[in-house]
Design a protein around this motif. Structure first.
Motif, PDB file in Angstrom:
ATOM      1  N   UNK A   1     -21.066  12.227 -42.384  1.00  0.00           N
ATOM      2  CA  UNK A   1     -21.870  12.482 -41.194  1.00  0.00           C
ATOM      3  C   UNK A   1     -23.355  12.357 -41.550  1.00  0.00           C
ATOM      4  N   UNK A   2     -24.118  11.759 -40.646  1.00  0.00           N
ATOM      5  CA  UNK A   2     -25.554  11.671 -40.865  1.00  0.00           C
ATOM      6  C   UNK A   2     -26.019  10.377 -41.492  1.00  0.00           C
ATOM      7  N   UNK A   3     -25.088   9.495 -41.824  1.00  0.00           N
ATOM      8  CA  UNK A   3     -25.454   8.187 -42.349  1.00  0.00           C
ATOM      9  C   UNK A   3     -25.150   7.115 -41.309  1.00  0.00           C
ATOM     10  N   UNK A   4     -26.068   6.201 -41.078  1.00  0.00           N
ATOM     11  CA  UNK A   4     -25.822   5.150 -40.086  1.00  0.00           C
ATOM     12  C   UNK A   4     -24.767   4.178 -40.594  1.00  0.00           C
ATOM     13  N   UNK A   5     -24.079   3.492 -39.701  1.00  0.00           N
ATOM     14  CA  UNK A   5     -23.136   2.465 -40.142  1.00  0.00           C
ATOM     15  C   UNK A   5     -23.863   1.324 -40.846  1.00  0.00           C
ATOM     16  N   UNK A   6     -23.111   0.566 -41.620  1.00  0.00           N
ATOM     17  CA  UNK A   6     -23.667  -0.542 -42.407  1.00  0.00           C
ATOM     18  C   UNK A   6     -23.259  -1.860 -41.751  1.00  0.00           C
ATOM     19  N   UNK A   7     -24.223  -2.752 -41.576  1.00  0.00           N
ATOM     20  CA  UNK A   7     -23.955  -4.026 -40.923  1.00  0.00           C
ATOM     21  C   UNK A   7     -24.209  -5.186 -41.878  1.00  0.00           C
ATOM     22  N   UNK A   8     -23.228  -6.064 -41.964  1.00  0.00           N
ATOM     23  CA  UNK A   8     -23.408  -7.326 -42.680  1.00  0.00           C
ATOM     24  C   UNK A   8     -24.002  -8.346 -41.713  1.00  0.00           C
ATOM     25  N   UNK A   9     -25.006  -9.070 -42.179  1.00  0.00           N
ATOM     26  CA  UNK A   9     -25.659 -10.075 -41.350  1.00  0.00           C
ATOM     27  C   UNK A   9     -25.447 -11.473 -41.922  1.00  0.00           C
ATOM     28  N   UNK A  10     -25.311 -12.426 -41.022  1.00  0.00           N
ATOM     29  CA  UNK A  10     -25.288 -13.843 -41.360  1.00  0.00           C
ATOM     30  C   UNK A  10     -26.698 -14.373 -41.157  1.00  0.00           C
ATOM     31  N   UNK A  11     -27.249 -15.031 -42.182  1.00  0.00           N
ATOM     32  CA  UNK A  11     -28.650 -15.448 -42.173  1.00  0.00           C
ATOM     33  C   UNK A  11     -28.745 -16.961 -42.354  1.00  0.00           C
ATOM     34  N   UNK A  12     -29.636 -17.595 -41.582  1.00  0.00           N
ATOM     35  CA  UNK A  12     -29.875 -19.026 -41.755  1.00  0.00           C
ATOM     36  C   UNK A  12     -31.250 -19.396 -41.211  1.00  0.00           C
ATOM     37  N   UNK A  13     -31.712 -20.585 -41.549  1.00  0.00           N
ATOM     38  CA  UNK A  13     -32.944 -21.102 -40.990  1.00  0.00           C
ATOM     39  C   UNK A  13     -32.772 -21.301 -39.485  1.00  0.00           C
ATOM     40  N   UNK A  14     -33.828 -21.095 -38.687  1.00  0.00           N
ATOM     41  CA  UNK A  14     -33.694 -21.278 -37.237  1.00  0.00           C
ATOM     42  C   UNK A  14     -33.176 -22.655 -36.835  1.00  0.00           C
ATOM     43  N   UNK A  15     -33.473 -23.677 -37.635  1.00  0.00           N
ATOM     44  CA  UNK A  15     -33.059 -25.037 -37.298  1.00  0.00           C
ATOM     45  C   UNK A  15     -31.692 -25.410 -37.868  1.00  0.00           C
ATOM     46  N   UNK A  16     -31.039 -24.502 -38.584  1.00  0.00           N
ATOM     47  CA  UNK A  16     -29.828 -24.853 -39.335  1.00  0.00           C
ATOM     48  C   UNK A  16     -28.680 -25.304 -38.443  1.00  0.00           C
ATOM     49  N   UNK A  17     -28.596 -24.754 -37.231  1.00  0.00           N
ATOM     50  CA  UNK A  17     -27.448 -25.054 -36.378  1.00  0.00           C
ATOM     51  C   UNK A  17     -27.501 -26.464 -35.798  1.00  0.00           C
ATOM     52  N   UNK A  18     -28.599 -27.178 -36.036  1.00  0.00           N
ATOM     53  CA  UNK A  18     -28.651 -28.579 -35.625  1.00  0.00           C
ATOM     54  C   UNK A  18     -27.662 -29.414 -36.432  1.00  0.00           C
ATOM     55  N   UNK A  19     -27.281 -28.915 -37.608  1.00  0.00           N
ATOM     56  CA  UNK A  19     -26.264 -29.573 -38.429  1.00  0.00           C
ATOM     57  C   UNK A  19     -24.900 -29.087 -37.956  1.00  0.00           C
ATOM     58  N   UNK A  20     -24.062 -29.981 -37.408  1.00  0.00           N
ATOM     59  CA  UNK A  20     -22.767 -29.531 -36.880  1.00  0.00           C
ATOM     60  C   UNK A  20     -21.865 -28.897 -37.931  1.00  0.00           C
ATOM     61  N   UNK A  21     -22.016 -29.293 -39.209  1.00  0.00           N
ATOM     62  CA  UNK A  21     -21.206 -28.683 -40.262  1.00  0.00           C
ATOM     63  C   UNK A  21     -21.555 -27.208 -40.409  1.00  0.00           C
ATOM     64  N   UNK A  22     -22.868 -26.912 -40.393  1.00  0.00           N
ATOM     65  CA  UNK A  22     -23.322 -25.529 -40.514  1.00  0.00           C
ATOM     66  C   UNK A  22     -22.946 -24.738 -39.277  1.00  0.00           C
ATOM     67  N   UNK A  23     -23.153 -25.328 -38.101  1.00  0.00           N
ATOM     68  CA  UNK A  23     -22.813 -24.652 -36.852  1.00  0.00           C
ATOM     69  C   UNK A  23     -21.320 -24.321 -36.808  1.00  0.00           C
ATOM     70  N   UNK A  24     -20.486 -25.231 -37.302  1.00  0.00           N
ATOM     71  CA  UNK A  24     -19.056 -24.985 -37.308  1.00  0.00           C
ATOM     72  C   UNK A  24     -18.664 -23.832 -38.205  1.00  0.00           C
ATOM     73  N   UNK A  25     -19.303 -23.745 -39.385  1.00  0.00           N
ATOM     74  CA  UNK A  25     -18.992 -22.644 -40.299  1.00  0.00           C
ATOM     75  C   UNK A  25     -19.485 -21.321 -39.721  1.00  0.00           C
TER      76      UNK A  25
END
Length: 290
Positions: A258-282
């Motif tokens: 009690x008293x500890x916030x939950x832990x979140x895993x984040x997915x991180x990438x360059x803002x332009x990365x999703x222009x690559x369909x391979x990266x967007x698919x993953x």
């Protein structure tokens, strides 16, 4: 800015230097002398009119401009390789690079990685690193994607929540805190805790929470990775606060804290990365892992 000094050769050398952040190792990989590499990097910085690295203690660290140059150089090399492959009528083989830590690989990404490699074994390359190295890899273009728990979300990168877990206390069976119900932070006063090394996000957040509650505690041992931390608890070395995705080993019970916030895993990438369909698919597969 002298564009003549920004040659493909200089950019390629800078990428190798950015990978190692060590002139001796980078020069050895490039098979040139260390002074020659110094000259190449120095001329590139001079042509761009910006410092590309600085020294912090004994370490070399890329500046923000150095990260941008490394990222551009890798993207340029990737585009050229893809063009030449397609021009020759072959199928592009360059993989998407994913950087993540031990916890993400063990408890979060396993099914996705198995499925991707089953569909297309050459599509994915994995890098195992801590959260700082992951951010550096994404910023410099060494990795397309990164997954980690972050204490501070980066302003220059896109960060998307992948999964959130409660924080749990690992206690040996028979310990005074081995009982039903959540454990309050003040109950950890005077305990010996097995913790990650300093500056890891989990360690930082835990120390802040305990300090806010005025809880005195001591380090039983610093351990790298959840499996080793869990094993030390099983051996009776100390207690440990872990992410809720970590399974308790035999002889150890997991109690909510009690008293500890939950832990979140984040997915991180360059803002332009999703222009690559391979990266967007993953990215799509990681976010749809459930």
């Amino acid at each position: 800015m002298d564009r003549r000094g920004v040659s493909p050769e200089a950019l390629a050398a800078f990428v190798v230097f950015a990978d190692h952040l060590n002139f001796t190792r980078a020069a050895a990989q490039l098979r040139i002398s260390q002074p020659a590499l110094h000259v190449k990097i120095g001329k590139l910085a001079q042509a761009l009119g910006r410092p590309l690295y600085h020294r912090t203690g004994r370490r070399l660290v890329l500046t923000a401009d150095g990260e941008a140059v490394a990222r551009f150089a890798r993207a340029h090399d990737e585009r050229l390789a893809q063009f030449l492959t397609e021009f020759a009528g072959a199928v592009p083989q360059r993989p998407v690079v994913l950087a993540a830590g031990q916890g993400a690989y063990l408890y979060l990404l396993g099914d996705t990685i198995r499925a991707v490699l089953t569909d297309e074994p050459t599509r994915l390359r994995l890098v195992n690193c801590d959260h700082r190295q992951m951010l550096a890899a994404v910023r410099t273009g060494q990795a397309h994607l990164g997954v980690s728990v972050l204490d501070v979300l980066p302003e220059d990168l896109t960060a998307v929540a992948v999964a959130t877990f409660p924080q749990m206390l690992f206690v040996p069976e028979g310990h005074r805190l081995d009982r039903p119900g959540p454990v309050a932070l003040p109950e950890l006063r005077g305990t010996r805790l097995v913790v990650p090394p300093q500056h890891r996000p989990h360690r930082v957040l835990l120390e802040q929470a305990l300090r806010a509650e005025g809880v005195d505690w001591t380090v039983a041992v610093e351990a790298e990775g959840w499996p080793l931390i869990a094993q030390f608890v099983a051996l009776g070395v100390g207690l440990a606060v872990v992410n809720g995705c970590v399974p308790a080993p035999a002889g150890v019970r997991a109690r909510p804290v009690a008293g500890l916030p939950p832990v979140t895993y984040h997915l991180v990438h360059q803002p332009s990365a999703l222009a690559d369909p391979r990266v967007a698919g993953l990215v799509e597969r990681i976010l749809a892992r459930d």
